[in-house]
Scaffold this motif. Sequence first.
Motif, short mmCIF file in Angstrom:
data_model
loop_
_atom_site.label_atom_id
_atom_site.label_comp_id
_atom_site.label_asym_id
_atom_site.label_seq_id
_atom_site.Cartn_x
_atom_site.Cartn_y
_atom_site.Cartn_z
N THR A 26 24.07 49.53 55.01
CA THR A 26 23.30 49.63 56.25
C THR A 26 21.80 49.46 56.02
N TYR A 27 21.31 49.89 54.84
CA TYR A 27 19.88 49.79 54.60
C TYR A 27 19.48 48.41 54.09
N CYS A 28 20.45 47.50 54.04
CA CYS A 28 20.17 46.18 53.49
C CYS A 28 20.39 45.06 54.50
N TYR A 66 20.32 39.37 36.37
CA TYR A 66 20.90 38.59 37.46
C TYR A 66 21.30 39.53 38.59
N THR A 67 20.90 39.15 39.81
CA THR A 67 21.12 40.01 40.95
C THR A 67 21.38 39.15 42.19
N GLY A 68 21.22 39.72 43.37
CA GLY A 68 21.45 38.94 44.58
C GLY A 68 20.96 39.72 45.80
N GLY A 69 21.61 39.53 46.93
CA GLY A 69 23.01 39.28 47.17
C GLY A 69 23.89 39.96 46.12
N GLU A 70 25.10 39.48 46.03
CA GLU A 70 26.00 40.02 45.01
C GLU A 70 26.23 38.94 43.94
N PRO A 71 25.69 39.14 42.75
CA PRO A 71 25.75 38.08 41.73
C PRO A 71 27.17 37.72 41.31
N ILE A 95 22.94 42.77 34.69
CA ILE A 95 23.34 42.38 36.04
C ILE A 95 23.24 43.60 36.94
N THR A 96 22.73 43.41 38.14
CA THR A 96 22.81 44.46 39.16
C THR A 96 23.89 44.04 40.14
N SER A 97 24.89 44.89 40.31
CA SER A 97 26.07 44.50 41.09
C SER A 97 26.53 45.68 41.94
N ASN A 98 27.28 45.35 42.99
CA ASN A 98 27.89 46.45 43.75
C ASN A 98 29.18 46.92 43.08
N GLY A 99 29.57 46.29 41.99
CA GLY A 99 30.71 46.75 41.20
C GLY A 99 32.02 46.09 41.56
N VAL A 119 25.18 49.45 38.68
CA VAL A 119 26.12 49.38 39.80
C VAL A 119 25.62 50.29 40.92
N SER A 120 25.64 49.78 42.13
CA SER A 120 25.14 50.56 43.26
C SER A 120 26.27 51.38 43.87
N LEU A 121 25.99 52.65 44.09
CA LEU A 121 27.00 53.53 44.69
C LEU A 121 26.27 54.68 45.38
N VAL A 158 23.97 53.74 37.41
CA VAL A 158 24.40 53.77 38.81
C VAL A 158 23.14 53.92 39.66
N ASN A 159 22.98 53.05 40.65
CA ASN A 159 21.85 53.13 41.58
C ASN A 159 22.30 53.74 42.89
N ALA A 160 21.59 54.74 43.37
CA ALA A 160 21.95 55.34 44.67
C ALA A 160 20.71 55.41 45.56
N VAL A 161 20.89 55.08 46.81
CA VAL A 161 19.83 55.22 47.81
C VAL A 161 20.25 56.33 48.76
N LEU A 162 19.40 57.33 48.91
CA LEU A 162 19.73 58.44 49.82
C LEU A 162 19.04 58.22 51.17
N ILE A 188 17.02 55.71 44.10
CA ILE A 188 15.93 54.80 44.49
C ILE A 188 15.49 55.17 45.90
N GLU A 189 14.20 55.37 46.09
CA GLU A 189 13.71 55.60 47.46
C GLU A 189 13.98 54.36 48.31
N GLN A 190 14.37 54.62 49.54
CA GLN A 190 14.66 53.50 50.44
C GLN A 190 13.37 52.76 50.78
N MET A 191 13.39 51.46 50.66
CA MET A 191 12.18 50.65 50.88
C MET A 191 12.29 49.81 52.14
N PRO A 192 11.16 49.42 52.70
CA PRO A 192 11.18 48.59 53.91
C PRO A 192 11.53 47.13 53.57
N PRO A 323 14.65 39.49 53.53
CA PRO A 323 15.19 40.80 53.14
C PRO A 323 15.51 40.85 51.65
N MET A 324 15.77 42.07 51.17
CA MET A 324 16.11 42.33 49.76
C MET A 324 17.22 41.40 49.27
N SER A 325 18.25 41.19 50.12
CA SER A 325 19.40 40.41 49.67
C SER A 325 19.00 38.96 49.37
N1 SAM Z 1 24.62 43.49 45.38
C1 SAM Z 1 24.02 44.08 44.22
C2 SAM Z 1 24.04 45.59 44.32
O1 SAM Z 1 24.62 46.11 45.26
O2 SAM Z 1 23.50 46.24 43.44
C3 SAM Z 1 22.63 43.57 43.89
C4 SAM Z 1 21.66 43.39 45.02
S1 SAM Z 1 21.14 44.88 45.80
C5 SAM Z 1 19.97 44.22 46.94
C6 SAM Z 1 20.20 45.64 44.52
C7 SAM Z 1 19.83 47.07 44.73
O3 SAM Z 1 18.94 47.14 45.80
C8 SAM Z 1 20.97 47.98 45.08
O4 SAM Z 1 20.99 49.07 44.18
C9 SAM Z 1 20.67 48.46 46.47
O5 SAM Z 1 21.08 49.78 46.67
C10 SAM Z 1 19.18 48.34 46.50
N2 SAM Z 1 18.63 48.19 47.84
C11 SAM Z 1 18.98 47.33 48.81
N3 SAM Z 1 18.21 47.51 49.90
C12 SAM Z 1 17.36 48.52 49.60
C13 SAM Z 1 16.32 49.17 50.30
N4 SAM Z 1 16.00 48.84 51.55
N5 SAM Z 1 15.65 50.16 49.68
C14 SAM Z 1 15.96 50.52 48.40
N6 SAM Z 1 16.93 49.92 47.69
C15 SAM Z 1 17.63 48.95 48.28
#
Ligand code: SAM
Length: 329
Positions: A26-28, A66-71, A95-99, A119-121, A158-162, A188-192, A323-325
């Motif tokens: 939702t934050y992406c 390597y990242t993305g989107g989902e690499p 690699i940064t991936s959603n797993g 891995v993001s979770l 593991v990367n988590a956004v609260l 990770i703090e949520q970013m704009p 956007p980030m993606s």
């Molecule tokens: N699809 C991959 C993943 O889920 O890790 C790689 C791309 S994703 C954009 C990379 C990282 O950015 C993830 O850990 C995600 O949680 C984080 N992310 C995406 N939007 C964000 C936001 N608005 N603020 C902070 N982190 C964000």
Amino acid sequence: MLRDSFGRVATDLRVSLTDKCNLRCTYCMPPEGLDWLPNAQLLTADEIVRLVTIGVERLGITEVRYTGGEPLVRREVVDIVRRTALLRPRPQISITSNGIGLARMAPALAEAGLDRVNVSLDTLDRDHFKRLTHRDRFDDVIAGLRAAHEAGLRPVKVNAVLMRGINEPEAVPLLRFCLEQGYELRFIEQMPLDAQHGWDRASMVTADEILELLSASFDLTPDDREDRGSAPAERFLVDGGPARVGVIGSVTRPFCGACDRVRLTADGQVRNCLFATEESDLRGAMRAGASDAELAERWLAAVRGKRAGHGIDDPSFLQPSRPMSAIGG
Ligand code: SAM
């Protein structure tokens, strides 16, 4: 070297392999997805490897992520990793991936030369995961984490956004889970940077708040065994260590002064900052026949213009239009 006008040197290259993703966090991005880049605009695997080679061999890049989107939705990802691992001096490759997909691909990626994975979770609750990502893929992520660990892609981070009122209560269970499994958790703090431009400061859970939430259940002490250098995460020993947790205060504790990152988007634009409003087109130049030396020169010029900071707190701050993606997170 990729030196900017403030003397910072970019050695860490983030490459987006695609803007597409198989989750809709939702934050992406919105549930319906985005207008994906047309295939003709995406760099081919050969073009990606050519630019990464220029970065490593001519411009001092020592780490490629390597990242993305989902690499992992990019079919050639294993081949791209394999070719990156052949470069000399050999860069660190992550690699940064959603797993999703790691359960299937982790062994091949490790064999190709991948060193590590993030891995993001954001939740440990299957239903909550479905609501947060609009996809029922929680089990795939957990299996992917395990496969990455077993394939030796360690430490698995593991990367988590609260988000306030949404998954804040998950902070402690997420850390407990990661400690049990041997993963290193980073908040990770949520970013704009969301496609919907829905970010507001009030719903961001700050680094201070994250540390307070965790401190209710764990004893956290700053990990000063190693110099933080350009690492975005402030690291803390959990209950005396050796396990650690990281907090990336991108908004409230910016680390722009030590930033060593540069980004290449999936359509071949150099971005000198996540929050840059300008990009430099390497794809167009490359397809028009530019030599490696000319591409390197363009890249140097793009980094030279990097601003001192991301400026989120400036009254004049404008969220980047991409956007980030699309940028590559
Ligand atoms: N699809 C991959 C993943 O889920 O890790 C790689 C791309 S994703 C954009 C990379 C990282 O950015 C993830 O850990 C995600 O949680 C984080 N992310 C995406 N939007 C964000 C936001 N608005 N603020 C902070 N982190 C964000």
